[in-house]
Design a protein around this motif. Structure first.
Motif, PDB file in Angstrom:
ATOM      1  N   VAL A   1       0.870  -1.185   0.000  1.00 44.66           N
ATOM      2  CA  VAL A   1       0.000   0.000   0.000  1.00 44.66           C
ATOM      3  C   VAL A   1       0.905   1.232   0.000  1.00 44.66           C
ATOM      4  O   VAL A   1       1.844   1.323   0.795  1.00 44.66           O
ATOM      5  CB  VAL A   1      -0.923   0.015   1.228  1.00 44.66           C
ATOM      6  CG1 VAL A   1      -1.749   1.299   1.258  1.00 44.66           C
ATOM      7  CG2 VAL A   1      -1.832  -1.207   1.230  1.00 44.66           C
ATOM      8  N   VAL A   2       0.621   2.166  -0.896  1.00 40.28           N
ATOM      9  CA  VAL A   2       1.457   3.362  -1.058  1.00 40.28           C
ATOM     10  C   VAL A   2       0.578   4.604  -1.050  1.00 40.28           C
ATOM     11  O   VAL A   2      -0.464   4.634  -1.711  1.00 40.28           O
ATOM     12  CB  VAL A   2       2.249   3.299  -2.389  1.00 40.28           C
ATOM     13  CG1 VAL A   2       3.049   4.579  -2.599  1.00 40.28           C
ATOM     14  CG2 VAL A   2       3.165   2.102  -2.406  1.00 40.28           C
ATOM     15  N   GLY A   3       0.988   5.615  -0.276  1.00 40.35           N
ATOM     16  CA  GLY A   3       0.319   6.911  -0.289  1.00 40.35           C
ATOM     17  C   GLY A   3      -0.834   7.053   0.678  1.00 40.35           C
ATOM     18  O   GLY A   3      -1.530   8.065   0.656  1.00 40.35           O
TER      19      GLY A   3
ATOM     20  N   GLU B   1      -9.725  10.967   0.657  1.00 41.35           N
ATOM     21  CA  GLU B   1      -8.713  10.218  -0.062  1.00 41.35           C
ATOM     22  C   GLU B   1      -9.396   9.065  -0.791  1.00 41.35           C
ATOM     23  O   GLU B   1     -10.441   8.575  -0.372  1.00 41.35           O
ATOM     24  CB  GLU B   1      -7.676   9.690   0.931  1.00 41.35           C
ATOM     25  CG  GLU B   1      -6.483   9.009   0.314  1.00 41.35           C
ATOM     26  CD  GLU B   1      -5.483   8.586   1.380  1.00 41.35           C
ATOM     27  OE1 GLU B   1      -4.283   8.565   1.071  1.00 41.35           O
ATOM     28  OE2 GLU B   1      -5.895   8.275   2.525  1.00 41.35           O
ATOM     29  N   ARG B   2      -8.766   8.651  -1.866  1.00 35.97           N
ATOM     30  CA  ARG B   2      -9.298   7.533  -2.628  1.00 35.97           C
ATOM     31  C   ARG B   2      -8.143   6.615  -3.005  1.00 35.97           C
ATOM     32  O   ARG B   2      -7.085   7.059  -3.424  1.00 35.97           O
ATOM     33  CB  ARG B   2     -10.003   8.021  -3.888  1.00 35.97           C
ATOM     34  CG  ARG B   2     -10.646   6.903  -4.687  1.00 35.97           C
ATOM     35  CD  ARG B   2     -11.374   7.447  -5.896  1.00 35.97           C
ATOM     36  NE  ARG B   2     -11.974   6.403  -6.698  1.00 35.97           N
ATOM     37  CZ  ARG B   2     -12.640   6.600  -7.823  1.00 35.97           C
ATOM     38  NH1 ARG B   2     -12.810   7.822  -8.276  1.00 35.97           N
ATOM     39  NH2 ARG B   2     -13.155   5.592  -8.492  1.00 35.97           N
ATOM     40  N   CYS B   3      -8.375   5.301  -2.844  1.00 32.64           N
ATOM     41  CA  CYS B   3      -7.364   4.312  -3.189  1.00 32.64           C
ATOM     42  C   CYS B   3      -7.851   3.460  -4.359  1.00 32.64           C
ATOM     43  O   CYS B   3      -9.062   3.298  -4.564  1.00 32.64           O
ATOM     44  CB  CYS B   3      -7.045   3.420  -1.982  1.00 32.64           C
ATOM     45  SG  CYS B   3      -6.446   4.320  -0.522  1.00 32.64           S
ATOM     46  N   TRP B   4      -6.914   2.927  -5.092  1.00 31.74           N
ATOM     47  CA  TRP B   4      -7.245   2.065  -6.209  1.00 31.74           C
ATOM     48  C   TRP B   4      -6.173   0.983  -6.330  1.00 31.74           C
ATOM     49  O   TRP B   4      -5.088   1.097  -5.737  1.00 31.74           O
ATOM     50  CB  TRP B   4      -7.385   2.861  -7.507  1.00 31.74           C
ATOM     51  CG  TRP B   4      -6.125   3.508  -8.014  1.00 31.74           C
ATOM     52  CD1 TRP B   4      -5.321   3.065  -8.991  1.00 31.74           C
ATOM     53  CD2 TRP B   4      -5.528   4.735  -7.544  1.00 31.74           C
ATOM     54  NE1 TRP B   4      -4.258   3.903  -9.182  1.00 31.74           N
ATOM     55  CE2 TRP B   4      -4.365   4.946  -8.303  1.00 31.74           C
ATOM     56  CE3 TRP B   4      -5.886   5.656  -6.546  1.00 31.74           C
ATOM     57  CZ2 TRP B   4      -3.544   6.049  -8.107  1.00 31.74           C
ATOM     58  CZ3 TRP B   4      -5.066   6.759  -6.355  1.00 31.74           C
ATOM     59  CH2 TRP B   4      -3.911   6.948  -7.123  1.00 31.74           C
ATOM     60  N   VAL B   5      -6.472  -0.040  -7.096  1.00 24.33           N
ATOM     61  CA  VAL B   5      -5.593  -1.204  -7.179  1.00 24.33           C
ATOM     62  C   VAL B   5      -4.945  -1.265  -8.552  1.00 24.33           C
ATOM     63  O   VAL B   5      -5.609  -1.087  -9.580  1.00 24.33           O
ATOM     64  CB  VAL B   5      -6.360  -2.509  -6.909  1.00 24.33           C
ATOM     65  CG1 VAL B   5      -5.415  -3.714  -6.974  1.00 24.33           C
ATOM     66  CG2 VAL B   5      -7.062  -2.449  -5.547  1.00 24.33           C
ATOM     67  N   VAL B   6      -3.637  -1.516  -8.548  1.00 32.80           N
ATOM     68  CA  VAL B   6      -2.869  -1.711  -9.773  1.00 32.80           C
ATOM     69  C   VAL B   6      -2.341  -3.141  -9.777  1.00 32.80           C
ATOM     70  O   VAL B   6      -1.881  -3.634  -8.743  1.00 32.80           O
ATOM     71  CB  VAL B   6      -1.694  -0.706  -9.852  1.00 32.80           C
ATOM     72  CG1 VAL B   6      -0.893  -0.910 -11.136  1.00 32.80           C
ATOM     73  CG2 VAL B   6      -2.205   0.729  -9.764  1.00 32.80           C
ATOM     74  N   ARG B   7      -2.404  -3.820 -10.903  1.00 29.47           N
ATOM     75  CA  ARG B   7      -1.989  -5.230 -11.032  1.00 29.47           C
ATOM     76  C   ARG B   7      -2.738  -6.098 -10.023  1.00 29.47           C
ATOM     77  O   ARG B   7      -2.153  -6.941  -9.351  1.00 29.47           O
ATOM     78  CB  ARG B   7      -0.476  -5.372 -10.831  1.00 29.47           C
ATOM     79  CG  ARG B   7       0.361  -4.719 -11.929  1.00 29.47           C
ATOM     80  CD  ARG B   7       1.829  -5.043 -11.759  1.00 29.47           C
ATOM     81  NE  ARG B   7       2.346  -4.565 -10.487  1.00 29.47           N
ATOM     82  CZ  ARG B   7       2.842  -3.347 -10.295  1.00 29.47           C
ATOM     83  NH1 ARG B   7       2.856  -2.497 -11.292  1.00 29.47           N
ATOM     84  NH2 ARG B   7       3.295  -2.991  -9.111  1.00 29.47           N
ATOM     85  N   GLY B   8      -4.054  -5.885  -9.929  1.00 32.88           N
ATOM     86  CA  GLY B   8      -4.820  -6.571  -8.894  1.00 32.88           C
ATOM     87  C   GLY B   8      -5.488  -7.856  -9.314  1.00 32.88           C
ATOM     88  O   GLY B   8      -6.057  -8.547  -8.468  1.00 32.88           O
TER      89      GLY B   8
ATOM     90  N   CYS C   1      -2.914   5.224  -3.072  1.00 34.33           N
ATOM     91  CA  CYS C   1      -3.886   6.141  -2.486  1.00 34.33           C
ATOM     92  C   CYS C   1      -3.468   7.572  -2.782  1.00 34.33           C
ATOM     93  O   CYS C   1      -2.281   7.906  -2.754  1.00 34.33           O
ATOM     94  CB  CYS C   1      -3.974   5.940  -0.975  1.00 34.33           C
ATOM     95  SG  CYS C   1      -4.429   4.263  -0.476  1.00 34.33           S
ATOM     96  N   SER C   2      -4.430   8.389  -3.071  1.00 37.40           N
ATOM     97  CA  SER C   2      -4.163   9.800  -3.326  1.00 37.40           C
ATOM     98  C   SER C   2      -5.443  10.575  -3.101  1.00 37.40           C
ATOM     99  O   SER C   2      -6.420  10.050  -2.537  1.00 37.40           O
ATOM    100  CB  SER C   2      -3.638   9.991  -4.754  1.00 37.40           C
ATOM    101  OG  SER C   2      -3.216  11.325  -4.962  1.00 37.40           O
ATOM    102  N   VAL C   3      -5.449  11.816  -3.570  1.00 40.04           N
ATOM    103  CA  VAL C   3      -6.603  12.687  -3.406  1.00 40.04           C
ATOM    104  C   VAL C   3      -7.812  12.105  -4.113  1.00 40.04           C
ATOM    105  O   VAL C   3      -7.696  11.532  -5.204  1.00 40.04           O
ATOM    106  CB  VAL C   3      -6.281  14.081  -3.971  1.00 40.04           C
ATOM    107  CG1 VAL C   3      -7.505  14.973  -3.968  1.00 40.04           C
ATOM    108  CG2 VAL C   3      -5.147  14.723  -3.188  1.00 40.04           C
TER     109      VAL C   3
END
Length: 811
Positions: free
Chosen positions: A59-61, A110-117, A133-135
């Motif tokens: 998890v990043v950010g 904040e909103r998170c999303w998945v990459v390579r999930g 996670c970012s704005v």
């Protein structure tokens, strides 16, 4: 809405070219804008014999709390901080996995999303799932995005200059056109300017509630070569951030520089420095100013990038929500955001190629510099049109006054007027006039009423070295070298009558100095300038009249050398054979202070003048005014008219876009070896005063770098300059006599408070020096400087060295 690029739908298909990792096995760096992608497994540890596979990543950010992710709809994991993770329940090789967000973070928008999930477990454990996670893009206020750039929410028109405020234009040299909107521009307040004009209070009150009209700015196909870059960085500490200021601008070229400007096409770093606005009264209105150490190249696009910016306590400063969305690749379905996505990805890619990674960026944006054609075409057009109409004739002139033996240096003073085509929109080109554009408007000025003219004044002084006694009609003549003189700030041609510069030099070395008012910034323009600083819509009235003033000087130069010019008139003759007192074989230029600044533009566009001496010069006015005591009287008027301190910063930056057309900044790149069309190359000699209170010596450094002048070394005594590398980027003169253009620094020495002598180094903030003796007038008094002028202003002149192997000291 000003759109820079076509709309981009945030899908994996369209992002393959710009987002590494989208639909691939690569870990995304820079980050992607996709929500999920398909990947095969990656291994870091050997799998167990029972074919069970773990699914994990990092998890990043994350800044909020209680983020919950799931695999295949269950096996919840909750997070309050960044870090690695592994789902507790393994899957079997050959089974699929699908990591999703079950609950977005709490406590922060904040909103998170998945990459390579998503993928299929293979022979190894899955370790490369990335949860970013970012704005939350949905939280960003885009209500004014059609006229303001949301990258910097602190001020509508920041960051500036900015291609966000341009539109495509296929007819423009740069392919773009400035498109500022009136509803974004500063609005003034009424101001009583009576005191400045010597009138009783309430006599002259300027109109208020008037927005700056950007129409004249929108004629530009880009921004100024000397443009001041502006943005607002809350709580920024320059020292903790490691930002190079004016004394260490070479810091901007170092690999880890926090403030970087690169050429968008070549990736080449550009020399800049950064400073906080010392005139701001609150940190909330204290703009970050980025200035060019050498002018930007015409027609080029640049990218500015800020990174690793810190507060006084050392904490990193987070970017604006809008920039964070682009930098972090936060996905959205908001059309206004996505329409710019591809353009921002292009900037990140170009920065990355230049060694500036998107991770850690605080802000990045691009801007295009005006083309040479757009910048100079008005002046060149009126020059070429006026001289074409003049043909082989001399300008018409009238001698009105002849004064014999006015002082010990001069034997004759001749005054009068001469006729010049008038390209301003009022009869005789009076103060406050601007260019006349006939309809249809092709962007080039037209002669007023088709054949309108104006009467420009002139004063010429004949030295005693040319005629010993003006009252003796039979006194023999030694024709003097012809030269124009450029007067100082809001002065008049009468400054040519002074003793220190033109008087002594003319008699010592036999020069016939002539001058005309540098209209646009002459004493007659005082009321217009006072009105201008309270309503900057009027900025073109200064810039346009300056260009007419340049034309007036060009006609005066022609009168000095034309066979039917001044030399044909009895007032300019003497002796038994009525010999002309003027050597018409060549004509030169010598200007001081404002005459040195504007003289750079005059020499650059001159066809008859090929050599000029610029006394205490510099570029550009947006740099000069901040650091000049000469603006002290007008600054309070500007402050009263524009109470918002960020408005004032924007004005200081934007005014340069018009001022360029009539001052040296717009022409410095073509002053010497890269001449303008139908213009010869020129050579100039710059005399600079170290610690100058009126024309900062740093502005002369910018000019020297831009025009390619070389500098006498040692330029300054060890320890005198506060620069980390004094005169960085200016090549030394490698031998004398020198054939090129040169800069000499004249120093009055360290400040002694007891004797009130000498000059300390100037403040490193954007304020003028006020301590010690103002050295502004000193170079012109030095015998060595005068001898240089004599040797340089010759048809085959050279630069001599009056200082030996030492710096040049001024008494």
């Amino acid at each position: 809405m000003i759109l820079r690029r076509p709309s981009l739908i945030a899908t994996c298909t369209l992002l393959l070219a710009v987002a590494p990792g989208c639909g691939s096995d690569n870990d995304p760096d820079p980050p992607t804008t996709t929500t999920t992608t398909t990947s095969t497994t990656t291994t870091t540890t050997d799998p167990p014999d029972d074919e069970e596979r773990t699914v994990g990543g990092s998890v990043v950010g994350l800044k909020g709390t209680r983020l919950v992710i799931q695999n295949n709809g269950g096996d919840d994991l909750s997070f309050d901080t960044d870090g690695p993770f592994t789902f507790p329940t393994p899957i079997t090789a050959g089974d699929t996995y699908d990591v999703t967000i079950a609950a977005q973070p709490e406590g922060i928008n904040e909103r998170c999303w998945v990459v390579r999930g998503t993928g299929t477990a293979g022979e190894s454990h899955v370790t490369d799932v990335l949860v970013r996670c970012s704005v939350n893009p949905g939280s960003i206020d885009l209500g004014n995005a059609d006229r303001c750039d949301p990258l910097d929410p602190g001020y509508c028109l920041f960051p500036f200059p900015n291609d966000y405020f341009t539109v495509p234009d296929q007819d423009a040299e740069t392919g773009r056109r400035v498109a500022l909107r009136v509803d974004s521009m500063p609005v003034n307040a009424a101001v009583d300017i009576s005191a400045v004009l010597g009138q009783p209070p309430g006599t002259v009150v300027t109109p208020g509630n008037v927005p700056m009209n950007p129409a004249e700015w929108n004629r530009n196909d880009g921004f100024s070569p000397g443009q001041m870059l502006l943005t607002l960085v809350p709580e920024l500490d320059l020292q903790r951030s490691g930002i190079g200021g004016i004394t260490h601008m070479e810091r901007s070229l170092e690999p880890d520089a926090p403030v970087v400007v690169i050429d968008a096409d070549t990736g080449e770093r550009h020399l800049v420095w950064a400073e906080l606005d010392a005139y701001a009264t609150t940190d909330a209105t204290r703009a970050l100013i980025i200035r060019a150490g050498t002018n930007f190249k015409e027609g080029h696009r640049y990218i500015a990038a800020l990174r690793g910016l810190r507060r006084a306590n050392g904490d990193l400063i987070e970017p604006s929500p809008t920039f964070a969305v682009y930098r972090d690749g936060a996905p959205s379905d908001i059309e206004l955001l996505e329409s710019r996505r591809q353009h921002m990805e292009d900037l990140f890619s170009r920065l990355g190629t230049a060694g500036i990674q998107r991770e850690g960026l605080y802000l990045a944006w691009d801007f295009t510099i005006v083309s040479r054609k757009n910048l100079t075409e008005r002046m060149l057009h009126i020059r070429d049109d006026a001289f074409a109409k003049l043909g082989q004739a001399a300008p018409a002139f009238t001698v009105t006054t002849v004064t014999q033996n006015p002082d010990s240096n001069r034997s004759r003073r001749i005054q009068g007027t001469f006729t010049v085509p008038n390209y301003l929109n009022q009869a005789n080109g009076v103060p406050g006039a601007s260019f006349h554009y006939a309809q249809p408007d092709d962007g080039l000025p037209d002669q007023f009423n088709g054949n309108g003219t104006l009467q420009a004044n002139f004063i010429c002084n004949i030295p005693r070295s040319a005629i010993a006694d003006g009252n003796d009609p039979l006194a023999p003549v030694t024709p003097g070298r012809a030269a124009l003189y450029g007067h100082g700030q809001q002065g008049t041609a009468s400054q040519v009558n002074g003793a220190s510069a033109t008087g002594d030099i003319s008699n010592l070395y036999n020069y016939v100095f002539c001058a005309t008012d540098f209209i646009g910034m002459a004493s007659s323009d005082g009321l217009n300038i006072a009105n201008l600083v309270t309503d900057f819509t009027r900025m073109n009235t200064l810039a346009d009249r300056l260009q007419q003033g340049l034309l007036n000087n060009l006609f005066l130069a022609r009168l000095l050398i034309h066979p039917m010019g001044f030399g044909s008139h009895a007032a300019f003759q003497n002796g038994a054979e009525n010999t002309s007192v003027i050597d018409t074989s060549d004509v030169f230029y010598y200007g001081i202070s404002q005459g040195g600044i504007l003289g750079a533009a005059l020499v650059a566009v001159a066809q008859d003048i090929t050599r000029g001496v610029l006394g205490v010069p510099g570029i550009n006015y947006s740099v000069l005014l901040d650091r000049a005591i000469g603006f002290d009287q007008l600054r309070p008027l500007m402050n009263a008219a524009y109470g918002n301190e960020l408005d004032r910063r924007f004005i200081f930056s934007s005014m340069q876009m018009l001022w360029d057309r009539g001052e040296g900044n717009g022409y410095a790149a073509h002053l010497t070896d890269d001449p303008l069309p139908n213009t010869p190359p020129h050579k100039v000699l710059m005399h600079v005063a170290f610690g100058d209170h009126q024309v900062t010596h740093w502005s002369a450094d910018i000019q020297a770098r831009t025009m390619g002048a070389r500098i006498h070394m040692p330029a300054i005594a060890p320890g005198r300059s506060e620069d980390a590398t004094p005169y960085f980027g200016i090549q030394p003169i490698d031998g004398y006599p020198f054939q090129g253009s040169a800069m000499f620094v004249w120093d009055t020495g360290p400040f002694n408070a007891g004797t009130n002598t000498g000059t300390p180094p100037p403040p490193t903030t954007n304020q003028p020096p006020r301590v010690g003796v103002d050295p502004h007038n000193h170079p012109r008094f030095q015998a060595g400087a005068r001898e240089q002028i004599d040797q340089f202003l010759r048809t085959n002149g050279v630069v001599i060295n009056p200082c030996g192997n030492a710096p040049c000291f001024a008494e």
